[in-house]
Design a protein around this motif. Structure first.
Motif, mmCIF file in Angstrom:
data_model
loop_
_atom_site.group_PDB
_atom_site.id
_atom_site.type_symbol
_atom_site.label_atom_id
_atom_site.label_comp_id
_atom_site.label_asym_id
_atom_site.label_seq_id
_atom_site.Cartn_x
_atom_site.Cartn_y
_atom_site.Cartn_z
ATOM 1 N N SER A 58 36.554 42.376 38.479
ATOM 2 C CA SER A 58 35.720 43.352 37.790
ATOM 3 C C SER A 58 35.196 42.786 36.486
ATOM 4 N N PRO A 59 33.909 42.995 36.179
ATOM 5 C CA PRO A 59 33.390 42.497 34.903
ATOM 6 C C PRO A 59 33.967 43.207 33.689
ATOM 7 N N THR A 60 34.577 44.382 33.877
ATOM 8 C CA THR A 60 35.113 45.080 32.715
ATOM 9 C C THR A 60 36.612 44.880 32.551
ATOM 10 N N GLN A 61 37.249 44.214 33.472
ATOM 11 C CA GLN A 61 38.681 43.959 33.307
ATOM 12 C C GLN A 61 39.056 42.747 34.147
ATOM 13 N N ALA A 62 39.017 41.577 33.541
ATOM 14 C CA ALA A 62 39.235 40.353 34.299
ATOM 15 C C ALA A 62 40.674 40.218 34.768
ATOM 16 N N PHE A 63 41.609 40.627 33.933
ATOM 17 C CA PHE A 63 43.010 40.434 34.272
ATOM 18 C C PHE A 63 43.763 41.755 34.155
ATOM 19 N N ASP A 64 44.160 42.279 35.298
ATOM 20 C CA ASP A 64 44.877 43.553 35.336
ATOM 21 C C ASP A 64 46.367 43.282 35.196
ATOM 22 N N LEU A 65 46.872 43.445 33.991
ATOM 23 C CA LEU A 65 48.275 43.121 33.718
ATOM 24 C C LEU A 65 49.231 44.103 34.370
ATOM 25 N N THR A 66 48.735 45.252 34.796
ATOM 26 C CA THR A 66 49.618 46.237 35.442
ATOM 27 C C THR A 66 50.002 45.811 36.850
ATOM 28 N N ALA A 93 53.385 28.849 37.727
ATOM 29 C CA ALA A 93 53.064 28.801 39.154
ATOM 30 C C ALA A 93 53.586 30.017 39.907
ATOM 31 N N ASP A 94 54.625 30.657 39.373
ATOM 32 C CA ASP A 94 55.215 31.804 40.081
ATOM 33 C C ASP A 94 54.673 33.146 39.586
ATOM 34 N N LEU A 95 53.628 33.120 38.762
ATOM 35 C CA LEU A 95 53.022 34.360 38.292
ATOM 36 C C LEU A 95 51.874 34.728 39.224
ATOM 37 N N ALA A 96 51.878 35.940 39.720
ATOM 38 C CA ALA A 96 50.879 36.359 40.705
ATOM 39 C C ALA A 96 50.357 37.746 40.358
ATOM 40 N N GLY A 97 49.313 38.159 41.079
ATOM 41 C CA GLY A 97 48.815 39.524 40.998
ATOM 42 C C GLY A 97 47.943 39.840 39.809
ATOM 43 N N LEU A 98 47.414 38.830 39.131
ATOM 44 C CA LEU A 98 46.693 39.105 37.883
ATOM 45 C C LEU A 98 45.196 39.332 38.034
ATOM 46 N N TRP A 99 44.565 38.601 38.923
ATOM 47 C CA TRP A 99 43.108 38.575 38.873
ATOM 48 C C TRP A 99 42.464 39.817 39.450
ATOM 49 N N ARG A 100 41.478 40.323 38.729
ATOM 50 C CA ARG A 100 40.570 41.354 39.233
ATOM 51 C C ARG A 100 39.158 40.820 39.074
#
Length: 490
Positions: A457-465, A448-455
């Motif tokens: 974009s069809p070429t990169q669903a989850f931006d781990l950076t 629940a405390d993980l944030a900032g992941l979703w993009r």
């Protein structure tokens, strides 16, 4: 102390880590955007934006692209990125022997020039409105010219993370780079674990071993997890089209009546219920429903075993026939395969299942075309183009499809592009090119405390950076809404 290690679970272990040399999207899940970057990428709203290229110009005839590159970028081995390495990367990808999935598409390039250390000029054989989108795909990422043979197991890229170790069968670890050219990620260590078993996946989350499962394999557990305040549970549409693919390199599947008979014998809503507990979406062609150019063709082949039997007789098989179905190891394929067996048996087609390891599937089915039918999730964006690809594993060819796709690449008018994209979808469906089963969504479970992941974009669903943990555990939660009702975009 802020948490800076992110433990991620994937359903399968990637066969390699070089995003430019393999068809498995699981490679991209680990490597794209973390280890490797491209000249451009698709933004959250689907627009082309600069990445390693700051900006670019296009000639009036649409054939010459001049990119101005960033000048303070280094690879994770400390070597500089410049126009020469960019040219090397694209020449390597378009080489006839490269093995790059987009090699055929990249053959549109006539030549590549380097006017200066940080300028790259690409001259096309003809104008192509898809070209920038092509460059945004993982297959066109920039790679180190010094270690080309080692990239699969010791990848070196320009991304925010560097490769640390690979304990085969257990874990891949990436470490944030202190010398990264862009914004430093809040997460310092990425650990990728491989969990395909549904019970093991559930246990790993409940015991706190996993922080993030981008494609959770047990849809039956999602409602329960969604009511646990420790987790955030979401459903996102993906680029993944799950299909029952025919090997049309074989004469038997060049019979369109047989393909149509099988299409009508398949009860696709049953797949969504059995595999995804209602969270997927039936599709009628090889195109993602969230795309603005999507055309709903799901009514073309309604489930009708009686009509399917009649078509099978017309196809020349009044007494039925026996076929084989080769399956990759993913849970969705295993369940789908059993449904195919049960449903085709009702019209007189006996199907024998072969369960394969992922590397075996890639070698036997994808590379050698040694199969009759398979179930697979095609997760690449814009992959309707594979139906016009020479030597592709399912061997589909259609002259009208080829003509429209060729005209599409030269078309800049938005309405005309929309019309042509819908025409392509119609051809695939009416020709029963494959059986289009369902869209495989991202069924996401995270702390629940993980944030900032979703993009988006069809070429990169989850931006781990961009991922980070918030300061508090918070009790908010995002509950899943079945796709038949609506989709949630984060």
């Amino acid at each position: 102390m802020a948490k800076d290690t992110l433990n991620i679970a994937l359903q399968m272990e990637p066969p390699a880590l070089d995003v430019t040399s393999g068809a498995a999207t699981i490679i991209d899940d680990v490597s794209y955007g973390t280890l490797f970057e491209g000249l451009v990428r698709l933004s959250a709203n689907g627009q082309i934006e600069g990445w390693l290229a700051k900006n670019w110009t296009v000639s009036p005839d649409g054939k010459v692209y001049l990119f101005n590159l960033r000048d303070k970028v280094t690879f994770s081995d400390g070597r500089a990125f410049n126009a020469a390495t960019a040219a090397y990367s694209l020449n390597r990808a378009r080489d006839i022997h490269s093995g790059n999935v987009q090699q055929e598409a990249l053959s549109i390039i006539d030549r590549i020039e380097t006017p200066s250390s940080f300028q790259l000029r690409i001259i096309l054989k003809k104008a192509d409105s898809f070209f920038l989108t092509l460059l945004s795909l993982p297959d066109c990422a920039m790679v180190s010219p010094f270690l080309p043979k080692n990239l699969a197991v010791s990848p070196v890229g320009t991304g925010a993370f560097r490769f640390q170790e690979w304990q085969h069968g257990k874990r891949i670890q990436l470490i944030a780079r202190s010398d990264y050219w862009g914004k430093k990620p809040a997460i310092k260590t990425l650990n990728f674990f491989f969990i395909s078993d549904a019970l093991a996946a559930y246990a790993a989350l409940k015991t706190g071993q996993i922080d993030f499962f981008p494609d959770f394999p047990a849809a039956e557990n999602l409602q329960e997890l969604g009511h646990d305040p420790r987790f955030k549970v979401q459903s996102f549409p993906s680029e993944g089209e799950v299909i029952l693919a025919f090997n049309q390199n074989l004469p038997i599947f060049q019979n369109s009546l047989l393909r149509q008979a099988i299409s009508i014998a398949i009860n696709r809503p049953a797949f969504v219920d059995a595999v995804l507990y209602g969270y997927g979406r039936v599709i009628g062609s090889h195109f993602p429903p969230q795309n603005p150019d999507y055309l709903d063709l799901t009514a073309i082949y309604p489930y009708d075993p009686i009509k399917a039997k009649a078509l099978l007789k017309q196809a020349g098989y009044p007494d039925g026939l026996t076929l084989t179905l080769d399956l990759p190891p993913s849970r969705y394929a295993t369940i789908s395969g059993q449904l195919v067996v049960d449903q085709l048996e009702k019209i007189g087609i006996h199907v024998t299942l072969h369960s394969l390891e992922w590397t075996t599937w890639l070698d036997r089915v994808y590379k050698k075309h040694d199969f009759q039918m398979t179930v697979i999730n095609h997760a690449e964006p814009f992959d309707y183009r594979i139906y016009d690809k020479e030597g592709y594993y399912f061997g589909y060819h259609n002259a009208q499809f080829h003509q429209i796709l060729t005209r599409l690449d030269q078309e800049n008018d938005a309405f005309q592009r929309h019309q042509k994209l819908q025409s392509l979808q119609k051809i695939l469906t009416l020709d029963a090119a494959n059986v289009f089963l369902f869209q495989y969504p991202h069924l996401v479970v995270s702390k629940a405390d993980l944030a900032g992941l979703w993009r988006g974009s069809p070429t990169q669903a989850f931006d781990l950076t961009t991922a980070y943990f918030t300061d508090s555990q918070g009790t908010h939660n995002s509950h899943l809404i079945p796709s038949s009702v609506s989709w949630h975009f984060g």
